[in-house]
Design a protein around this motif. Sequence first.
Motif, PDB file in Angstrom:
ATOM      1  N   ASP A 216       0.818  -1.212   0.000  1.00  0.00           N
ATOM      2  CA  ASP A 216       0.000   0.000   0.000  1.00  0.00           C
ATOM      3  C   ASP A 216       0.856   1.268   0.000  1.00  0.00           C
ATOM      4  OD1 ASP A 216      -2.907  -0.864   0.252  1.00  0.00           O
ATOM      5  OD2 ASP A 216      -1.957  -2.053   1.828  1.00  0.00           O
ATOM      6  N   LEU A 217       2.144   1.122   0.259  1.00  0.00           N
ATOM      7  CA  LEU A 217       3.044   2.275   0.180  1.00  0.00           C
ATOM      8  C   LEU A 217       3.310   2.683  -1.270  1.00  0.00           C
ATOM      9  CD1 LEU A 217       5.704   1.247   2.862  1.00  0.00           C
ATOM     10  CD2 LEU A 217       3.809   2.852   3.151  1.00  0.00           C
ATOM     11  N   LEU A 218       2.919   1.825  -2.218  1.00  0.00           N
ATOM     12  CA  LEU A 218       3.211   2.096  -3.629  1.00  0.00           C
ATOM     13  C   LEU A 218       1.962   2.144  -4.511  1.00  0.00           C
ATOM     14  CD1 LEU A 218       6.266  -0.315  -4.022  1.00  0.00           C
ATOM     15  CD2 LEU A 218       6.355   2.161  -3.753  1.00  0.00           C
ATOM     16  N   ARG A 219       0.771   1.905  -3.959  1.00  0.00           N
ATOM     17  CA  ARG A 219      -0.422   1.791  -4.782  1.00  0.00           C
ATOM     18  C   ARG A 219      -0.914   3.127  -5.326  1.00  0.00           C
ATOM     19  NH1 ARG A 219      -2.228  -3.441  -4.293  1.00  0.00           N
ATOM     20  NH2 ARG A 219      -1.839  -4.476  -2.307  1.00  0.00           N
ATOM     21  N   THR A 220      -0.821   4.181  -4.541  1.00  0.00           N
ATOM     22  CA  THR A 220      -1.377   5.473  -4.948  1.00  0.00           C
ATOM     23  C   THR A 220      -0.269   6.489  -5.201  1.00  0.00           C
ATOM     24  OG1 THR A 220      -1.640   6.098  -2.622  1.00  0.00           O
ATOM     25  CG2 THR A 220      -3.539   5.094  -3.716  1.00  0.00           C
ATOM     26  N   GLN A 221      -0.581   7.518  -5.979  1.00  0.00           N
ATOM     27  CA  GLN A 221       0.446   8.430  -6.487  1.00  0.00           C
ATOM     28  C   GLN A 221       1.177   9.196  -5.392  1.00  0.00           C
ATOM     29  OE1 GLN A 221      -1.039  11.286  -9.301  1.00  0.00           O
ATOM     30  NE2 GLN A 221       0.939  12.215  -9.669  1.00  0.00           N
ATOM     31  N   LYS A 222       0.435   9.863  -4.521  1.00  0.00           N
ATOM     32  CA  LYS A 222       1.091  10.705  -3.516  1.00  0.00           C
ATOM     33  C   LYS A 222       1.821   9.884  -2.461  1.00  0.00           C
ATOM     34  CE  LYS A 222      -1.841  14.789  -4.062  1.00  0.00           C
ATOM     35  NZ  LYS A 222      -2.748  15.752  -3.405  1.00  0.00           N
ATOM     36  N   ILE A 223       1.219   8.778  -2.050  1.00  0.00           N
ATOM     37  CA  ILE A 223       1.884   7.902  -1.084  1.00  0.00           C
ATOM     38  C   ILE A 223       3.153   7.321  -1.704  1.00  0.00           C
ATOM     39  CG2 ILE A 223       1.698   5.745   0.205  1.00  0.00           C
ATOM     40  CD1 ILE A 223       0.154   7.900   1.532  1.00  0.00           C
ATOM     41  N   ARG A 224       3.089   6.971  -2.985  1.00  0.00           N
ATOM     42  CA  ARG A 224       4.263   6.423  -3.665  1.00  0.00           C
ATOM     43  C   ARG A 224       5.395   7.446  -3.714  1.00  0.00           C
ATOM     44  NH1 ARG A 224       1.752   4.326  -7.569  1.00  0.00           N
ATOM     45  NH2 ARG A 224       1.767   6.098  -9.000  1.00  0.00           N
ATOM     46  N   LYS A 225       5.065   8.691  -3.993  1.00  0.00           N
ATOM     47  CA  LYS A 225       6.073   9.754  -4.021  1.00  0.00           C
ATOM     48  C   LYS A 225       6.701   9.945  -2.644  1.00  0.00           C
ATOM     49  CE  LYS A 225       6.593  14.689  -5.049  1.00  0.00           C
ATOM     50  NZ  LYS A 225       5.881  15.920  -5.482  1.00  0.00           N
ATOM     51  N   ILE A 226       5.860   9.935  -1.605  1.00  0.00           N
ATOM     52  CA  ILE A 226       6.365  10.057  -0.238  1.00  0.00           C
ATOM     53  C   ILE A 226       7.281   8.883   0.092  1.00  0.00           C
ATOM     54  CG2 ILE A 226       5.666   9.908   2.199  1.00  0.00           C
ATOM     55  CD1 ILE A 226       3.184  11.550   1.456  1.00  0.00           C
ATOM     56  N   THR A 227       6.896   7.694  -0.343  1.00  0.00           N
ATOM     57  CA  THR A 227       7.677   6.486  -0.059  1.00  0.00           C
ATOM     58  C   THR A 227       9.068   6.557  -0.681  1.00  0.00           C
ATOM     59  OG1 THR A 227       5.668   5.146   0.080  1.00  0.00           O
ATOM     60  CG2 THR A 227       7.738   3.982  -0.329  1.00  0.00           C
ATOM     61  N   ILE A 228       9.150   6.948  -1.929  1.00  0.00           N
ATOM     62  CA  ILE A 228      10.445   7.004  -2.625  1.00  0.00           C
ATOM     63  C   ILE A 228      11.337   8.079  -2.016  1.00  0.00           C
ATOM     64  CG2 ILE A 228      11.579   7.496  -4.816  1.00  0.00           C
ATOM     65  CD1 ILE A 228       9.091   6.302  -6.206  1.00  0.00           C
ATOM     66  N   CYS A 229      10.784   9.269  -1.829  1.00  0.00           N
ATOM     67  CA  CYS A 229      11.596  10.391  -1.323  1.00  0.00           C
ATOM     68  C   CYS A 229      12.012  10.183   0.131  1.00  0.00           C
ATOM     69  CB  CYS A 229      10.825  11.700  -1.464  1.00  0.00           C
ATOM     70  SG  CYS A 229      10.534  12.209  -3.165  1.00  0.00           S
TER      71      CYS A 229
END
Length: 550
Positions: A327-340
Motif C-alpha cells: 500500500d506504500l506504492l499503490r497510490t500516487q502521492k503515497i508512492r512519491k512520499i515512499t520514494i523520497c
Amino acid sequence: MRFEEVLEEVGSFSKFQFLVLHLLCLPRVILPLNFLLHSFISGVPPHHCALPHLGDEVSDGLMGLADQDALALNLPQDPDGSFSSCQVYGDPDLALNNRSNVTVRLTCPNGWVYNRTQFHSTTATQWDLVCDNKKYNQLLATFFFIGVTIGAVIFGYLSDKFGRRPLILVSFLASAVFGTASAFSSSYVMFAVIRTLCGVSLTGMSITTMALSIEWIDIEHRTFTGTIISLGWSVGNMLLSLLAYCLRDWRHLVLVVTSPCLAAIISWWWIPESARWLLANGKVEEAKTYLEQCARMNSKHSAKLDSQTLCKVTVTEAANKDYTYLDLLRTQKIRKITICSGLLWFAVAFTYYGISLNITGFGLNMYLTHFVYAAIEVPAKVGTYFVLDRIGRRNVQAYSLITVGGLLGINAVIPKEYTVVRTCIAVTGKGFSEAAFTTAFLYTAELYPTVIRQCGLGYTSFIGRIGGSLAPLVMLLEDLWVFAPALVFALTAVLCGSVVFLLPETLNERLPENILDVEEGRHRSTPRNQATEMSEMQSASSKVTRGEMQ
C-alpha cells in the motif's frame, strides 16, 4: 469527527501524555547503548606479531625502552617508522643483514600481542580480527545493522496489524535475551549471529515507541514531543562513553548495556495502546477504555465518550482491509512520499553512523571524542525544536542534510595535522546530522496516515539501516584512496538532502488517518476547513437540541 477532537475532550497534553513520554524515554536511552556499541566492543588496540622467545614483558604488550632493540631485530618497520603490526622477520639474524629482503617476512605465525592499556578485551583481541582479518571486525557492525534492517520490516508490519503495545513488549524481551546471550558467545560466528538478532529485536523500540508517542499528542505539541523523546537517545549516547570508559572488557560492557531492558519490561505494564490505532482498526471498546483512563488522569471528568460517538471516529476504510507494505506504492502521492522518504532516511543514517563510528580518526581520546559527539546532540536538538515550528519540517530536514555534506567535504581536504580544526568541524557536522535524524522521525511519522504509519516507519527504517550497515564498510575505502569515504558521505548527504524538497510540508497539519486523507488532502487543517467543520458541528448540535425539545 476526527481523533483530534476526541483527544481534546480527554486532554490532549497533560498528565497522561507526560506519563507516556516518560515511559517511552527509557527505550530511547537503551537504543544508543547498543547501536553505537561497536566502537568500544570491537576497538582495535595497538598490536604486533607475538614473539614467544622474548619473554612475558613484550608478550603482554608492555613495550619498554629495554625492548626496542629486540623489537627492531624481529619486526619490520612501516614507512612512517613504526613497527609493523602484521609482519615479523622469519630469521632475525638474516634480517639484520638484509632488511630489504621481503622474502624473510612472515604474517604473524604465532599470533598477535595487544597493548591492553586502553582495552582489556575486545572482539578484535578475542578472535584476532586484525591485519588480513580486520574486515571481519568491521562486518560485525554491518551484521548488526542488517538485523536492524530486517527488524524494521517485521516490526513495521506487525505493529500495524497487532498494535503498538504488544510489539513493544516483544522487542523488550527479545533484546534482553539476545543481548545477554551475545555476552557469552564462544565464537565469532555465534557472536555475529546473535548480534544480528539483537539488531532485529531492538528495532521494535525504535520505530514503535516513536509512533506511539506521536499518536497520543495533539498538533500543537508534536514538535515538543519528538524533541523530548529524541533527547533520550542523547542521554544514552553520553552514558555509553562513561560505561565504556569504566568497563574495558567487552563482555562486561555488553551485559551492562543490556540490563536496562529489564527495567523497560517492568515499565511496559503502564504503557497504553494507541487509541488512534485502535479506532482506525475498529476496536472501539478497547479505545474507549484507554481514552477514559486518559480523561481521569487529566481530570477531564466532563468528557463524554459513548461508543456511538467513537464509532464515527473509526476509519471506515480500514475496517474491511488489511494493509501491507504494497500500500506504500499503490497510490500516487503515497508512492512519491515512499520514494523520497526512503532516500532521505538512507542519507540520514548513512552520514550519522559514518560520523559516529569514526571516533578514532582525529588523534584524540576516543572516549572523550564520543562524549563530545553525544553532548553536541543536546543543543542540536533544542535548536531543532525552536526552528521546526518556524521554517517547517521540510526545510530543516533538507538544509541540515546538505550542511552535513558540506562540512564532511570541507573536513576531507583539511590536513590531518590540524587536529583541533578537524575535530571542531566534525563535531559541528555531528550536530547537524543529529538535527537531521531528530527531524526525520517526526517528519516521517507525520507524512504517513495512521493505517500504514508503522509500515511507513518500518520501510524508512529498513532503508535507513541499509545506510547504517554500509557506513562501516565505506570506511574501508580509505585503504584505496584517503578521500574516498568523506567524498561518498558528503555527496550522499547533499544529493538526498535536495530530494527532500519534493516532499510536502506537515507543519501544523493534522495527522492523516487513511490513504484518502493524503491523496485528497482531507487532513489539511487550514482555517477555512476548521471553520467549515466547526459550522457543521454547531449545525448538527442545534438539530439534536431541537429534536430533544420536540
